[in-house]
Enzyme design. Structure first.
Site: not given
Length: 316
Positions: A162, A188
């Site tokens: 990501s 994350y």
């Protein structure tokens, strides 16, 4: 990206769909696994592979949702070679059971499943959930399936990362937020740096066995459950100030499908792709790109060993 490498570009871009990038490719006789294939871009990734003739296993937490997805894919592609197997990446017992039940060669593994910006949650082992699911679960799955990948035909592994990796590298002294305050965004980002570094080291280790591993940033896709822990305000801010252009699920699946199947990528590994092309290096004045810490071979090698140690695996 090292200075010696030529950046890989393709005829496709951010608006290309999975069906477009796989058009004309025949996957008959090839076996694929897609994790998280019962929702979001996982569905469209599996659909594209099945549409090209592959035998596709949907590795999912919710078997009933997986069966509904498999039926839908069969109806839309005519391919009946779909199977559903339960897999919870946050549960190492579930991962081991999945690996143990696999038989025969594996040609394509797309590590698509993941969680994003969750509250502070931990596995029974005490591991931070995002790192445990996004990295350790897929690490255990992929290394567990290594022999099957060796048996495959020029096997390819796709590791979904990501743009969140730009938040920073790995804090090897406190990967699981036992000492520092928990921050869901930082956690994350760390997990997605790990998935990119996994591709670097796995490719280095396995290229001689005919296995290539690459990292893929699919882009921002609203039609998934991944962003369920983000507030509407955060999503609006991402659109207005963060440079995001949201994709459809079919567009979000395209880079994974391209990296897993495009003939011109034969033998290419250890790289980071976005919008159907190899990413440019990150710079503050341009949206997207890959930060150097996500391609650092020393960090990648260290993470591999830390992952083995964490899982209680033999050294190597």
């Amino acid at each position: 990206m090292s200075v010696e490498q030529t950046r890989i570009t393709t005829p496709f871009d951010a608006e290309s769909t999975a069906a477009e990038v796989i058009d004309g490719i025949d996957l008959t006789g090839r076996r694929a696994i897609v994790t998280g294939a019962a929702s979001g871009i996982g569905v469209e990734t599996a659909r594209a592979l099945a549409g090209a003739g592959a035998e596709v296993t949907l590795a999912v937490r919710d078997a009933q949702a997986g069966e509904r997805t498999a039926q839908d894919i069969t109806e839309t592609t005519g391919n009946k070679q779909l199977s559903v197997r339960r897999l919870d990446l946050s549960d190492q017992g579930s991962v081991a059971a999945f690996v143990g039940a696999w038989d025969g060669p594996l040609d394509i593994l797309i590590n698509n499943a993941g969680v994003m910006m969750t509250p502070e949650l931990r596995t029974p082992e005490g591991w931070e959930l995002q790192f445990a699911t996004n990295h350790l679960g897929h690490f255990a799955l992929t290394t567990g399936l290594h022999d099957a990948l060796v048996l495959g035909d020029r096997a390819r592994v796709v590791s979904l990362t990501s743009i969140g990796h730009q938040r920073g590298g790995l804090d090897f002294d406190d990967l699981h937020f036992r000492e520092r305050p928990y921050d869901p965004v930082v956690a994350y980002g760390q997990s997605k740096t790990a998935t990119a570094l996994f591709a670097v080291e796995a490719s280095r280790r396995w290229a001689g066995e005919g296995i290539t591993v690459n990292a893929v940033h699919p882009g921002a896709v609203l039609e998934t459950g991944l962003s369920r822990h983000m507030s509407k305000e955060a999503l609006d801010h991402a659109v207005q100030n963060g440079g995001y252009t949201f994709k459809t699920r079919e567009q979000g699946a395209s880079t994974s499908v391209l990296v897993a199947t495009w003939p011109a990528l034969e033998g290419i590994g250890g790289r980071y792709f976005e919008d159907c092309n190899e990413a440019l290096p990150f710079t503050p004045d341009r949206f997207g790109g890959v930060a150097p810490h996500a391609l650092d071979p020393e960090a990648a090698a260290r993470l591999w060993q830390v992952s083995l140690d964490t899982l209680g695996r033999p050294q190597g």
